[in-house]
Write a protein that holds these residues in place. Structure first.
Motif, PDB file in Angstrom:
ATOM      1  N   ALA A 234       0.765  -0.841  -0.377  1.00 16.50           N
ATOM      2  CA  ALA A 234       0.042   0.109  -0.250  1.00 16.50           C
ATOM      3  C   ALA A 234       0.942   1.160  -0.181  1.00 16.50           C
ATOM      4  O   ALA A 234       2.008   0.868   0.776  1.00 16.50           O
ATOM      5  CB  ALA A 234      -1.354  -0.223   1.139  1.00 16.50           C
ATOM      6  N   TYR A 235       0.199   1.893  -0.415  1.00 20.08           N
ATOM      7  CA  TYR A 235       0.950   3.573  -1.024  1.00 20.08           C
ATOM      8  C   TYR A 235       0.476   4.666  -0.406  1.00 20.08           C
ATOM      9  O   TYR A 235      -1.143   4.701  -1.300  1.00 20.08           O
ATOM     10  CB  TYR A 235       2.005   3.530  -1.927  1.00 20.08           C
ATOM     11  CG  TYR A 235       2.088   3.854  -3.698  1.00 20.08           C
ATOM     12  CD1 TYR A 235       2.170   4.882  -3.952  1.00 20.08           C
ATOM     13  CD2 TYR A 235       1.865   3.279  -4.084  1.00 20.08           C
ATOM     14  CE1 TYR A 235       1.548   5.343  -5.127  1.00 20.08           C
ATOM     15  CE2 TYR A 235       0.969   2.987  -5.309  1.00 20.08           C
ATOM     16  CZ  TYR A 235       0.934   4.286  -5.827  1.00 20.08           C
ATOM     17  OH  TYR A 235       0.868   4.310  -7.700  1.00 20.08           O
ATOM     18  N   CYS A 236       0.491   6.002  -0.324  1.00 21.82           N
ATOM     19  CA  CYS A 236      -0.066   6.540  -0.508  1.00 21.82           C
ATOM     20  C   CYS A 236       0.816   8.399  -0.912  1.00 21.82           C
ATOM     21  O   CYS A 236       1.673   7.986  -1.863  1.00 21.82           O
ATOM     22  CB  CYS A 236      -1.271   7.894   0.425  1.00 21.82           C
ATOM     23  SG  CYS A 236       0.114   7.864   1.935  1.00 21.82           S
ATOM     24  N   GLY A 237       0.272   9.153  -1.072  1.00 25.26           N
ATOM     25  CA  GLY A 237       1.190  10.865  -0.809  1.00 25.26           C
ATOM     26  C   GLY A 237       2.066  10.261   0.132  1.00 25.26           C
ATOM     27  O   GLY A 237       3.686  10.903  -0.823  1.00 25.26           O
ATOM     28  N   SER A 238       2.080  10.070   0.940  1.00 22.44           N
ATOM     29  CA  SER A 238       3.522  10.896   2.040  1.00 22.44           C
ATOM     30  C   SER A 238       3.347   9.434   3.200  1.00 22.44           C
ATOM     31  O   SER A 238       4.473   9.444   3.855  1.00 22.44           O
ATOM     32  CB  SER A 238       3.667  11.531   2.685  1.00 22.44           C
ATOM     33  OG  SER A 238       3.040  11.809   3.505  1.00 22.44           O
ATOM     34  N   GLY A 239       2.484   8.346   2.676  1.00 22.48           N
ATOM     35  CA  GLY A 239       3.049   7.168   3.796  1.00 22.48           C
ATOM     36  C   GLY A 239       2.508   7.362   5.194  1.00 22.48           C
ATOM     37  O   GLY A 239       2.567   6.378   6.176  1.00 22.48           O
ATOM     38  N   VAL A 240       1.199   7.742   5.069  1.00 21.18           N
ATOM     39  CA  VAL A 240       0.070   8.179   6.221  1.00 21.18           C
ATOM     40  C   VAL A 240      -0.971   7.487   6.014  1.00 21.18           C
ATOM     41  O   VAL A 240      -1.585   7.104   6.743  1.00 21.18           O
ATOM     42  CB  VAL A 240       0.282   9.519   6.598  1.00 21.18           C
ATOM     43  CG1 VAL A 240      -1.057  10.185   7.286  1.00 21.18           C
ATOM     44  CG2 VAL A 240       1.165  10.346   6.845  1.00 21.18           C
ATOM     45  N   SER A 241      -2.080   8.137   4.511  1.00 23.15           N
ATOM     46  CA  SER A 241      -3.326   7.270   4.603  1.00 23.15           C
ATOM     47  C   SER A 241      -2.899   6.397   4.000  1.00 23.15           C
ATOM     48  O   SER A 241      -4.126   5.106   3.485  1.00 23.15           O
ATOM     49  CB  SER A 241      -3.597   8.412   2.999  1.00 23.15           C
ATOM     50  OG  SER A 241      -3.051   8.411   2.664  1.00 23.15           O
ATOM     51  N   GLY A 242      -2.184   5.980   3.612  1.00 22.99           N
ATOM     52  CA  GLY A 242      -1.525   4.666   2.639  1.00 22.99           C
ATOM     53  C   GLY A 242      -1.799   3.104   4.598  1.00 22.99           C
ATOM     54  O   GLY A 242      -1.922   2.125   4.013  1.00 22.99           O
ATOM     55  N   ALA A 243      -1.315   3.915   5.230  1.00 24.67           N
ATOM     56  CA  ALA A 243      -1.440   3.430   6.821  1.00 24.67           C
ATOM     57  C   ALA A 243      -2.803   3.149   6.367  1.00 24.67           C
ATOM     58  O   ALA A 243      -3.130   2.031   7.691  1.00 24.67           O
ATOM     59  CB  ALA A 243      -1.458   4.289   8.323  1.00 24.67           C
ATOM     60  N   HIS A 244      -3.629   3.555   6.693  1.00 25.83           N
ATOM     61  CA  HIS A 244      -5.120   3.648   6.714  1.00 25.83           C
ATOM     62  C   HIS A 244      -5.562   2.704   5.424  1.00 25.83           C
ATOM     63  O   HIS A 244      -6.541   1.353   6.302  1.00 25.83           O
ATOM     64  CB  HIS A 244      -5.830   4.855   6.216  1.00 25.83           C
ATOM     65  CG  HIS A 244      -7.433   4.894   6.860  1.00 25.83           C
ATOM     66  ND1 HIS A 244      -8.511   4.437   5.788  1.00 25.83           N
ATOM     67  CD2 HIS A 244      -8.150   5.147   7.662  1.00 25.83           C
ATOM     68  CE1 HIS A 244      -9.101   4.700   6.726  1.00 25.83           C
ATOM     69  NE2 HIS A 244      -9.222   4.635   7.410  1.00 25.83           N
ATOM     70  N   LEU A 245      -5.085   2.318   4.468  1.00 21.52           N
ATOM     71  CA  LEU A 245      -5.152   1.200   3.557  1.00 21.52           C
ATOM     72  C   LEU A 245      -4.821  -0.387   4.132  1.00 21.52           C
ATOM     73  O   LEU A 245      -5.812  -1.099   4.039  1.00 21.52           O
ATOM     74  CB  LEU A 245      -4.614   1.157   2.459  1.00 21.52           C
ATOM     75  CG  LEU A 245      -5.145  -0.068   1.063  1.00 21.52           C
ATOM     76  CD1 LEU A 245      -6.642  -0.045   1.205  1.00 21.52           C
ATOM     77  CD2 LEU A 245      -4.632   1.278   0.268  1.00 21.52           C
ATOM     78  N   VAL A 246      -3.279  -0.320   5.235  1.00 25.55           N
ATOM     79  CA  VAL A 246      -3.404  -1.253   5.773  1.00 25.55           C
ATOM     80  C   VAL A 246      -3.697  -1.645   6.587  1.00 25.55           C
ATOM     81  O   VAL A 246      -4.578  -2.297   6.701  1.00 25.55           O
ATOM     82  CB  VAL A 246      -1.728  -0.716   6.546  1.00 25.55           C
ATOM     83  CG1 VAL A 246      -1.443  -2.083   7.298  1.00 25.55           C
ATOM     84  CG2 VAL A 246      -0.110  -0.831   5.436  1.00 25.55           C
TER      85      VAL A 246
END
Length: 281
Positions: A234-246
């Motif tokens: 999972a990735y996003c713009g800077s590793g913040v919302s990507g954690a929400h996807l995890v």
């Protein structure tokens, strides 16, 4: 929703306020106003909550590469947690204003640090207050403790790992950003517009309904491309919302997803890496 290992309901938090075995972390933040979170905490927070700031505590200073929110120095984060009274003897619940990406970043970092007993407050502070929760202004005085660091390097990948995984049918890349950023139609923050080639778009906010996480069945359907994959990143713009996807993947039953911590802000900082635009799914 059934009982979750990753989410706490506001009703459970209300019942457990004052429990000496529970620690509450306030992770409120606003990207457009970085001082807002700390000010909001000072103005009123859940009783017993301590505050962690995305920029100061949950990230390190950005450089030429590595993204806009590089992972913090984990030994420093562990020392800070211990000083705030958070230790291995505690269950932890993290909240932000609405149960989204800031609390998920803190949740992910505690798990990365080796602390398994951590959950996100489903619906965030808004749901807590809607359930009758009150706020206080007094900062807690938890006795300091030691927070042992047991890093889980298997949870995170870097740009080299992602580059080498391109085109591998056993690896699924999921982009948590808004669809228009994924497609490359707009890019308000980073050097280039678009996405990592082969990535599918699963906007992190689509995991929520009326401010709360969707059911396990709904999430499993939405994230079905993860089924059977050897590796999900999972990735996003800077590793913040990507954690929400995890977190959403965990709730859907697709555990073990990795976070590309640097995410698009890291990938797009390299002139030689490929960029895709349009919709791949």
């Amino acid at each position: 929703m059934n009982a979750s290992a990753n989410l706490m309901s506001p009703e459970e938090l209300l019942r457990r306020l004052g429990d000496p075995e529970l620690r509450v972390i306030d992770a409120r933040f606003e990207l457009t106003d970085p001082a807002w979170g700390a000010a909001a905490y000072a103005a009123g927070h859940v009783p017993g909550a301590v505050y962690l700031d995305l920029d100061r505590d949950l990230s390190s200073a950005p450089g030429a590469h590595g993204g806009r929110h590089p992972l913090p120095a984990m030994d420093e984060l562990a020392a800070k947690l211990g000083a705030l009274g958070v230790g291995p003897e505690h269950e932890v619940v993290v909240y932000d204003q609405s149960g989204t990406m800031y609390s998920a970043r803190a949740w992910w970092l505690l798990r990365y640090a080796g602390h398994e007993r951590v959950r996100v407050l489903d619906g965030g502070l808004a749901a807590y207050q809607a359930a009758g929760g009150e706020l206080v202004t007094e900062a807690p005085a938890h006795p300091p403790t030691a927070f042992p660091l047991r890093l889980r390097p298997e949870m995170v990948v870097d740009v080299t790992h992602v580059r080498e995984a391109l085109g591998d049918p056993e690896v699924l890349l999921l982009d948590a950003r808004a669809p228009e950023r994924y497609r490359g139609e707009v890019e308000p923050l980073d050097k280039k517009a678009g996405h990592i080639p082969g990535a599918l778009n699963r906007h992190f906010l689509a995991s929520l309904k009326d401010g709360r996480f969707r059911t396990r069945e709904e999430l499993a359907r939405a994230l079905a491309p993860a089924a059977g994959k050897a590796e999900v990143i999972a990735y996003c713009g800077s590793g913040v919302s990507g954690a929400h996807l995890v977190l959403a993947l965990e709730e859907a039953g697709y555990g073990g997803a990795k976070l590309y911590a640097g995410s698009w802000s890291d990938w797009s900082s390299y002139d030689d890496l490929p960029v895709a635009v349009g919709d791949e799914g």
